[in-house]
Scaffold this active site. Structure first.
Site, PDB file in Angstrom:
ATOM      1  N   GLY A  48       0.799  -1.045  -0.120  1.00  0.00           N
ATOM      2  CA  GLY A  48      -0.047   0.031   0.084  1.00  0.00           C
ATOM      3  C   GLY A  48       0.998   1.272  -0.050  1.00  0.00           C
ATOM      4  O   GLY A  48       1.878   1.402  -0.981  1.00  0.00           O
ATOM      5  N   GLU A  49       0.407   2.037   0.753  1.00  0.00           N
ATOM      6  CA  GLU A  49       1.455   3.230   1.089  1.00  0.00           C
ATOM      7  C   GLU A  49       1.751   3.481   2.325  1.00  0.00           C
ATOM      8  O   GLU A  49       1.106   3.541   3.250  1.00  0.00           O
ATOM      9  CB  GLU A  49       0.572   4.560   0.299  1.00  0.00           C
ATOM     10  CG  GLU A  49       1.366   5.872   0.332  1.00  0.00           C
ATOM     11  CD  GLU A  49       2.420   5.671  -0.437  1.00  0.00           C
ATOM     12  OE1 GLU A  49       2.573   5.148  -1.659  1.00  0.00           O
ATOM     13  OE2 GLU A  49       3.624   6.004  -0.116  1.00  0.00           O
ATOM     14  N   SER A  50       3.448   3.221   2.594  1.00  0.00           N
ATOM     15  CA  SER A  50       3.636   3.345   4.027  1.00  0.00           C
ATOM     16  C   SER A  50       3.237   4.490   4.799  1.00  0.00           C
ATOM     17  O   SER A  50       3.203   4.552   6.077  1.00  0.00           O
ATOM     18  CB  SER A  50       5.207   2.829   3.898  1.00  0.00           C
ATOM     19  OG  SER A  50       5.826   3.648   3.333  1.00  0.00           O
ATOM     20  N   CYS A  80       6.247  -5.135   0.951  1.00  0.00           N
ATOM     21  CA  CYS A  80       6.324  -3.806   0.314  1.00  0.00           C
ATOM     22  C   CYS A  80       6.107  -2.739   1.356  1.00  0.00           C
ATOM     23  O   CYS A  80       7.099  -2.409   1.977  1.00  0.00           O
ATOM     24  CB  CYS A  80       5.179  -3.707  -0.823  1.00  0.00           C
ATOM     25  SG  CYS A  80       5.934  -2.714  -2.079  1.00  0.00           S
ATOM     26  N   ARG A 109      12.855   3.622   0.114  1.00  0.00           N
ATOM     27  CA  ARG A 109      11.477   3.570  -0.540  1.00  0.00           C
ATOM     28  C   ARG A 109      11.636   3.786  -2.061  1.00  0.00           C
ATOM     29  O   ARG A 109      12.681   4.460  -2.351  1.00  0.00           O
ATOM     30  CB  ARG A 109      10.647   4.463  -0.199  1.00  0.00           C
ATOM     31  CG  ARG A 109       9.961   4.438   1.468  1.00  0.00           C
ATOM     32  CD  ARG A 109       9.365   5.516   2.199  1.00  0.00           C
ATOM     33  NE  ARG A 109       7.985   5.493   1.013  1.00  0.00           N
ATOM     34  CZ  ARG A 109       7.352   6.742   0.817  1.00  0.00           C
ATOM     35  NH1 ARG A 109       8.030   7.913   1.209  1.00  0.00           N
ATOM     36  NH2 ARG A 109       6.325   6.888   0.010  1.00  0.00           N
ATOM     37  N   ILE A 138       6.162  -3.551  -7.145  1.00  0.00           N
ATOM     38  CA  ILE A 138       5.259  -2.425  -7.367  1.00  0.00           C
ATOM     39  C   ILE A 138       5.734  -1.372  -6.427  1.00  0.00           C
ATOM     40  O   ILE A 138       5.604  -1.237  -5.513  1.00  0.00           O
ATOM     41  CB  ILE A 138       3.782  -2.632  -7.145  1.00  0.00           C
ATOM     42  CG1 ILE A 138       3.105  -3.938  -7.545  1.00  0.00           C
ATOM     43  CG2 ILE A 138       2.937  -1.301  -7.484  1.00  0.00           C
ATOM     44  CD1 ILE A 138       1.777  -4.507  -7.350  1.00  0.00           C
ATOM     45  N   ARG A 139       6.350  -0.267  -7.414  1.00  0.00           N
ATOM     46  CA  ARG A 139       6.971   0.920  -6.410  1.00  0.00           C
ATOM     47  C   ARG A 139       7.656   0.352  -5.269  1.00  0.00           C
ATOM     48  O   ARG A 139       7.486   0.879  -4.004  1.00  0.00           O
ATOM     49  CB  ARG A 139       5.956   1.971  -6.393  1.00  0.00           C
ATOM     50  CG  ARG A 139       5.566   2.901  -7.610  1.00  0.00           C
ATOM     51  CD  ARG A 139       4.646   3.865  -7.125  1.00  0.00           C
ATOM     52  NE  ARG A 139       3.689   3.639  -6.469  1.00  0.00           N
ATOM     53  CZ  ARG A 139       3.403   4.085  -5.038  1.00  0.00           C
ATOM     54  NH1 ARG A 139       4.195   4.665  -4.565  1.00  0.00           N
ATOM     55  NH2 ARG A 139       2.446   3.595  -4.228  1.00  0.00           N
ATOM     56  N   HIS A 174       5.535  -8.335  -3.704  1.00  0.00           N
ATOM     57  CA  HIS A 174       3.996  -8.843  -3.277  1.00  0.00           C
ATOM     58  C   HIS A 174       3.886 -10.163  -3.535  1.00  0.00           C
ATOM     59  O   HIS A 174       3.389 -10.924  -4.683  1.00  0.00           O
ATOM     60  CB  HIS A 174       2.770  -8.235  -4.017  1.00  0.00           C
ATOM     61  CG  HIS A 174       2.920  -6.646  -3.823  1.00  0.00           C
ATOM     62  ND1 HIS A 174       1.710  -6.037  -3.100  1.00  0.00           N
ATOM     63  CD2 HIS A 174       3.613  -5.695  -3.964  1.00  0.00           C
ATOM     64  CE1 HIS A 174       1.763  -4.886  -2.946  1.00  0.00           C
ATOM     65  NE2 HIS A 174       3.142  -4.643  -3.444  1.00  0.00           N
ATOM     66  N   GLU A 176       1.559 -12.371  -2.456  1.00  0.00           N
ATOM     67  CA  GLU A 176       0.092 -12.775  -2.642  1.00  0.00           C
ATOM     68  C   GLU A 176      -0.366 -12.583  -3.838  1.00  0.00           C
ATOM     69  O   GLU A 176      -1.423 -12.980  -4.040  1.00  0.00           O
ATOM     70  CB  GLU A 176      -0.623 -11.837  -1.396  1.00  0.00           C
ATOM     71  CG  GLU A 176      -0.907 -10.235  -1.911  1.00  0.00           C
ATOM     72  CD  GLU A 176       0.271  -9.325  -1.867  1.00  0.00           C
ATOM     73  OE1 GLU A 176       1.335  -9.749  -1.720  1.00  0.00           O
ATOM     74  OE2 GLU A 176      -0.127  -8.137  -2.104  1.00  0.00           O
TER      75      GLU A 176
HETATM   76  N1  GLN Z   1       6.220   2.733  -2.449  1.00  0.00           N
HETATM   77  C1  GLN Z   1       5.148   2.550  -1.461  1.00  0.00           C
HETATM   78  C2  GLN Z   1       5.427   3.024  -0.168  1.00  0.00           C
HETATM   79  O1  GLN Z   1       6.499   3.697   0.243  1.00  0.00           O
HETATM   80  C3  GLN Z   1       5.297   0.883  -1.370  1.00  0.00           C
HETATM   81  C4  GLN Z   1       4.656   0.422  -2.490  1.00  0.00           C
HETATM   82  C5  GLN Z   1       3.742  -0.862  -2.150  1.00  0.00           C
HETATM   83  O2  GLN Z   1       3.511  -1.359  -1.073  1.00  0.00           O
HETATM   84  N2  GLN Z   1       3.389  -1.643  -3.523  1.00  0.00           N
HETATM   85  O3  GLN Z   1       5.063   2.908   0.763  1.00  0.00           O
END
Ligand code: GLN
Length: 198
Positions: A48-50, A80, A109, A138-139, A174, A176
């Site tokens: 997600g987005e930390s 992630c 990150r 993913i990112r 990921h 999952e």
């Molecule tokens: N770039 C996101 C972050 O800094 C992490 C990306 C992800 O969980 N797929 O939180």
């Protein structure tokens, strides 16, 4: 009684983690409150987005319970953004972003940059010797430094992307999002038994 595995469900996608855990014989439980967190045997922190998850942990009052349970040795698997939340040190984080120091790694990150925002790679994972693990990034963050107690289980271009310290696992990718259950199983076996010692 199946092991109750919490899924931190403040932000990010937990559905596929829940399916994977259930397929491994665990009982997945979504966690949004301190009481729910107190009742689980282990916790998965999803992607997600930390920065957002960190903020929601503080505003929901979950942060202190999470810190206490991790300090107490609760098994945890951070994927992630979840890896960023469990790290000791975060590079390129927001100044108000919190991490819980459950594993002695430094993570950076968004380390793979915009060009390769998302990519997939086959990883050789220590302890999973039969075939590579197909990993979706993913990112993604990357691990830039590990402490003495940390085992690096997989790397990409020499950089660690899957690590373990005791019963805490972190992956930059990921696990999952592919049908391969081996990492969820490895986490559960390491934390709750049936582990093949490596
Ligand atoms: N770039 C996101 C972050 O800094 C992490 C990306 C992800 O969980 N797929 O939180």
């Amino acid at each position: 009684m199946p092991v109750k595995v919490g899924l931190l469900a403040l932000q990010g996608a937990v559905g596929r983690h829940a399916e994977a855990l259930a397929a491994c014989g665990a009982a997945p439980v979504e966690v949004r409150t301190a009481d729910q967190l107190a009742a689980v045997d282990a916790l998965v922190l999803p992607g997600g987005e930390s920065t957002t998850i960190s903020m929601l942990l503080e505003s929901s009052g979950l942060a202190e319970t999470l810190a206490a349970r991790l300090a107490d040795g609760m098994p945890a698997f951070g994927t992630c953004a979840g890896m960023i939340l469990l790290a000791g040190t975060v590079l390129d984080g927001r100044p108000d972003q919190r991490s819980f120091d459950a594993i002695d790694v430094t993570v950076q990150r968004n380390a793979f940059g915009r060009q390769v925002d998302s990519f997939e790679a086959d990883l050789d994972v220590a302890g999973l010797d039969d075939e590579p693990f197909h990993a979706v990034f993913i990112r993604a963050p990357v691990v830039t430094a590990v402490g003495d107690g940390v085992a690096v289980l997989a790397r990409i271009d020499g950089r660690p992307v899957l690590c373990r310290q005791g019963v805490v696992f972190v992956s930059a990718f990921h696990p999952e999002l592919t049908p391969d259950l081996r990492l969820h199983r490895l986490f559960l076996d390491t934390a709750f038994g049936n582990a093949k010692e490596n």
